[in-house]
Design a protein around this motif. Structure first.
Motif, short mmCIF file in Angstrom:
data_model
loop_
_atom_site.label_atom_id
_atom_site.label_comp_id
_atom_site.label_asym_id
_atom_site.label_seq_id
_atom_site.Cartn_x
_atom_site.Cartn_y
_atom_site.Cartn_z
N PRO A 436 63.76 36.37 52.31
CA PRO A 436 62.70 35.41 51.97
C PRO A 436 61.93 35.75 50.70
CG PRO A 436 62.64 35.96 54.32
CD PRO A 436 63.63 36.88 53.68
N SER A 437 61.70 37.05 50.45
CA SER A 437 60.90 37.41 49.25
C SER A 437 61.62 36.99 47.97
CB SER A 437 60.61 38.91 49.24
OG SER A 437 61.80 39.66 49.17
N ILE A 438 62.94 37.07 47.95
CA ILE A 438 63.70 36.73 46.75
C ILE A 438 63.75 35.22 46.55
CG2 ILE A 438 66.05 36.71 45.79
CD1 ILE A 438 66.33 39.59 46.78
N TRP A 439 64.09 34.50 47.62
CA TRP A 439 64.13 33.04 47.49
C TRP A 439 62.71 32.49 47.27
CZ3 TRP A 439 68.47 31.03 46.25
CH2 TRP A 439 69.68 31.53 46.75
N GLY A 440 61.72 33.16 47.83
CA GLY A 440 60.33 32.73 47.63
C GLY A 440 59.91 32.86 46.18
N SER A 441 60.32 33.97 45.53
CA SER A 441 60.03 34.16 44.10
C SER A 441 60.69 33.06 43.27
CB SER A 441 60.53 35.53 43.63
OG SER A 441 59.77 36.56 44.20
N LEU A 442 61.93 32.74 43.62
CA LEU A 442 62.66 31.70 42.86
C LEU A 442 62.01 30.34 43.05
CD1 LEU A 442 65.11 31.30 41.01
CD2 LEU A 442 66.43 30.71 43.06
N ALA A 455 64.62 24.51 42.75
CA ALA A 455 63.59 24.58 43.81
C ALA A 455 64.16 24.10 45.14
CB ALA A 455 62.39 23.73 43.42
N GLU A 456 64.95 23.03 45.10
CA GLU A 456 65.53 22.51 46.35
C GLU A 456 66.50 23.52 46.96
OE1 GLU A 456 65.52 17.67 46.03
OE2 GLU A 456 67.05 18.74 44.87
N ILE A 457 67.28 24.19 46.12
CA ILE A 457 68.22 25.21 46.62
C ILE A 457 67.44 26.33 47.31
CG2 ILE A 457 69.90 26.97 45.96
CD1 ILE A 457 70.68 25.13 43.58
N ALA A 458 66.41 26.85 46.61
CA ALA A 458 65.62 27.95 47.17
C ALA A 458 64.89 27.54 48.44
CB ALA A 458 64.61 28.44 46.11
N ALA A 459 64.31 26.35 48.42
CA ALA A 459 63.54 25.88 49.57
C ALA A 459 64.42 25.73 50.81
CB ALA A 459 62.85 24.56 49.24
N ARG A 460 65.62 25.19 50.63
CA ARG A 460 66.49 24.99 51.80
C ARG A 460 66.95 26.32 52.39
NH1 ARG A 460 66.21 19.91 51.89
NH2 ARG A 460 66.38 18.61 50.03
N LYS A 461 67.11 27.31 51.53
CA LYS A 461 67.41 28.66 52.04
C LYS A 461 66.23 29.18 52.86
CE LYS A 461 71.45 29.69 50.05
NZ LYS A 461 72.66 30.13 50.81
N LEU A 462 65.02 28.95 52.34
CA LEU A 462 63.81 29.45 53.02
C LEU A 462 63.55 28.71 54.32
CD1 LEU A 462 61.59 29.86 49.85
CD2 LEU A 462 62.23 31.70 51.41
N PHE A 463 63.91 27.42 54.40
CA PHE A 463 63.71 26.68 55.65
C PHE A 463 64.52 27.30 56.78
CE2 PHE A 463 62.89 22.47 53.13
CZ PHE A 463 61.64 22.97 52.75
N LEU A 464 65.67 27.92 56.41
CA LEU A 464 66.51 28.59 57.42
C LEU A 464 66.01 30.00 57.72
CD1 LEU A 464 70.05 27.54 56.10
CD2 LEU A 464 68.88 26.63 58.12
N LEU A 465 65.59 30.71 56.67
CA LEU A 465 65.19 32.12 56.84
C LEU A 465 63.83 32.27 57.51
CD1 LEU A 465 66.35 33.51 53.37
CD2 LEU A 465 67.31 34.15 55.59
N GLU A 466 62.89 31.41 57.17
CA GLU A 466 61.55 31.48 57.76
C GLU A 466 61.04 30.06 58.05
OE1 GLU A 466 59.32 33.88 55.00
OE2 GLU A 466 59.35 32.32 53.45
#
Length: 639
Positions: A436-442, A455-466
């Motif tokens: 999450p810290s890496i995708w959150g920074s992006l 932003a959409e790529i990073a956000a969708r990763k984060l929706f799964l991780l946290e």
């Protein structure tokens, strides 16, 4: 006896002369030597010990297992582990006592694997461990987190009837606690017929580490004989669990005149992070003053903890002063890391870099924590090429393999500079899964540089991780709102409701006269709400006259500009700053802490407030410190 070096502490000189006298006999008896070696153990008089050893060899006397055990203890306690090992290996018929001496030595020096190998070698010879063997073996199991081996040793102690020996039992509890087997530790504790204070302390520390605050408090309350370790364990536990007020309250109890136990240097180190957590600078200064009064501020570990506290409370000058007071040869890796991280958190990248170079010149080997601070400092100061150079050198030059946190810093470094494609490529090439810290920074960088695709790529990763972190939904929603994609904004809001994700409320707090005052965004329930609102209502016109333009992009709602500006007025950091202006005199530095990232409008407004009111304002948000003075911020608007 003139051949022996002179040794003259008056209180023990007579005893030593008495012990040395039998060596004048011709020939001396081998039994004359063990008391001398035992007397020298822990005294750090290695030369005298070596002379006595030479005296014995020159007279053709060979040590047996008993004499060797005393010699091994003497050498090990005097800093000469190699001689202790050579001596141990030379004995053909070792005893339990001799094994105990070398096992104790290996454990003292932190060679835990060798401790365990030596113990099992002893076991293979048919020599049984005793109450002096098991505590050191179990400590080694604990420090290596080898709970399986620890259970084997537990079983062997059962066969020899030593499980309920007070020292062995306490060591077993400590081993289970450190290996995360808290239920086994508590079961053993309940079965012990006699418990010493160490067993209570180990269990308290274990429950605190596991977050079981009430259980630890209950144990502490039941103790009839608390010592300094008991008090320090509970204070440290409160600090580690974010209960700063309780930690500080208990520390104050120790300072009362009728308290039988007073803080030592470990207690002070344990309580100082509580000041940092609550941004209680004045409380930290009071603890510093106490440490100075009792002569503990000379201790390098205390000075390091003080430096960390001051840095986290926003006083970088005091942090550097504590760092400079530590002698150069006493500055450990932790000390250097503390100062590098301090500079990084305040956005002083060049100073973080120069401190790192000073550390290298001093011969200190960096670790992953060093590079996290160094790379973070480069990131917050825009030192992109320098940061990338150090990242490339980590494993090649300094033999430190990059960890997840180091990659997160480099992604942040590239992202802040707008090099989003490079940041995304780095994530794709990482040897470990991005967290999450890496995708959150992006995501944050994509928001700053308005790159909706990444932003959409990073956000969708984060929706799964946290999935429970509302901040990620809000950031993407912000970006959709910026470009008028209100359907996507509504879709995100619907998703938030379906998943029952609650938005984390923004809150800020300010310390005045040793008391912290908390403000929630939009909350006007404070006793001084009327005065705060009056100041904030008049504020926009004052700062607009100086050139302020409201940044309504920080407001998500599809409402009028006037309503957006009104919403900005009650952000939590503005409420805290207004309260500070109302309740402190001219020239007082305002120190505000926020649980989230400071928004762009509050950042701009605070610069104007610092100029109009002639105040220095320090805001610590979730990422770093911002020092506002005379209309500018220390971050140079690069944050």
């Amino acid at each position: 006896m003139e051949r022996f070096v002179k040794w003259n502490p008056s209180s023990q000189k007579g005893m030593l002369q008495t012990l040395l006298h039998p060596l004048t006999e011709n020939p001396p008896h081998i039994s004359s030597y063990p008391p001398i070696f035992q007397f020298l153990t822990g005294q750090n008089f290695i030369k005298l010990g070596q002379q006595v050893h030479s005296h014995m060899v020159l007279r053709g006397l060979q040590p047996d297992a008993f004499v060797a055990s005393k010699m091994v203890a003497m050498y090990a306690s005097s800093g000469d582990l190699n001689s202790a090992i050579v001596l141990f290996d030379s004995i053909t018929s070792p005893s339990t006592l001799l094994y105990n001496s070398i096992i104790r030595a290996y454990t003292w020096y932190g060679f835990f694997e060798r401790t365990l190998r030596t113990y099992f070698g002893m076991h293979l010879l048919g020599l049984k461990g005793d109450c002096f063997t098991y505590p050191f073996v179990l400590k080694s199991c604990a420090d290596l987190a080898r709970v399986g081996l620890g259970k084997c040793v537990h079983g062997l102690s059962l066969r020899t009837g030593l499980e309920f020996d007070m020292y062995v039992g306490t060591s077993l509890i400590d081993m289970y606690v450190k290996c995360g087997e808290l239920s086994d530790a508590h079961k053993l504790f309940n079965e012990m017929p006699v418990r010493d204070v160490s067993s209570w302390n180990a269990l308290i520390a274990g429950h605190m580490k596991d977050g079981k605050i009430s259980v630890a408090e209950d144990l502490f309350g039941k103790m009839s004989n608390r010592n300094i370790v008991s008090w320090t364990a509970i204070i440290s536990g409160y600090t580690q669990n974010g209960l700063a007020d309780r930690a500080l309250g208990l520390f104050d109890e120790m300072l009362q005149e009728d308290s039988e136990v007073k803080p030592n240097w470990v207690t002070i180190m344990s309580v100082l992070p509580a000041c940092a957590h609550s941004a209680a600078l004045e409380c930290g200064r009071r603890i510093h003053k106490y440490a100075s009064e009792i002569g503990l501020d000379f201790h390098s570990s205390v000075e390091t903890a003080l430096a960390a506290m001051y840095a986290r409370c926003g006083s970088l000058v005091d942090a550097r002063s504590c760092f400079d007071r530590i002698r150069q040869n006493e500055k450990s890796l932790v000390t250097w890391n503390t100062m590098i991280t301090a500079y990084a958190s305040h956005g002083h990248g060049p100073e973080a870099v120069s401190t790192f170079e000073d550390m290298i010149r001093d011969g200190i080997q960096p670790d992953a924590i060093t590079f996290t601070g160094l790379l973070s400092g480069c990131s917050h100061s825009g030192l992109v090429d320098i940061g990338l150079k150090y990242f490339d050198c980590m494993s090649k030059v300094y033999f430190v393999e990059p960890k997840h946190e180091n990659y997160a810093c480099v992604v942040d470094l590239l992202g802040r500079a707008g090099r989003l494609v490079e940041a995304y490529d780095l994530i794709s090439q990482m040897p470990m899964q991005a967290g999450p810290s890496i995708w959150g920074s992006l995501l944050a960088a994509s928001r700053s540089h308005r790159n909706l695709e990444i932003a959409e790529i990073a956000a969708r990763k984060l929706f799964l991780l946290e999935p429970d972190n509302s901040g990620n939904y809000v950031l993407l929603s912000n970006m959709y709102a910026d470009v008028g994609m209100w359907e996507e904004v509504n879709n995100l809001r619907t998703l938030l409701k379906l998943q029952c994700v609650k938005k984390s409320p923004g809150c800020s707090w300010i310390e005045i006269n040793g008391k912290a005052h908390l403000f929630l965004g939009g909350d006007l329930s404070h006793p001084q709400a009327k005065e705060i609102c009056a100041l904030l209502e008049a504020l926009p016109e004052k700062i607009k006259a100086a050139g302020y333009i409201p940044d309504t992009n920080a407001v998500l709602h599809d409402v009028s500009e006037e309503e957006k500006e009104q919403n900005l007025t009650t952000h939590s950091e503005k409420l805290a700053i207004a309260f500070g202006l109302l309740n402190t005199g001219h020239g007082t530095v305002l120190r505000v802490t926020k649980n989230l990232r400071i928004c762009g409008d509050c950042h701009t407004a605070t610069k104007f407030i610092s100029k109009i009111y002639g105040r220095e304002i320090i805001v610590r948000d979730i990422n770093r410190f911002h020092h506002f003075k005379d209309g500018s911020c220390s971050c140079g608007d690069y944050w």
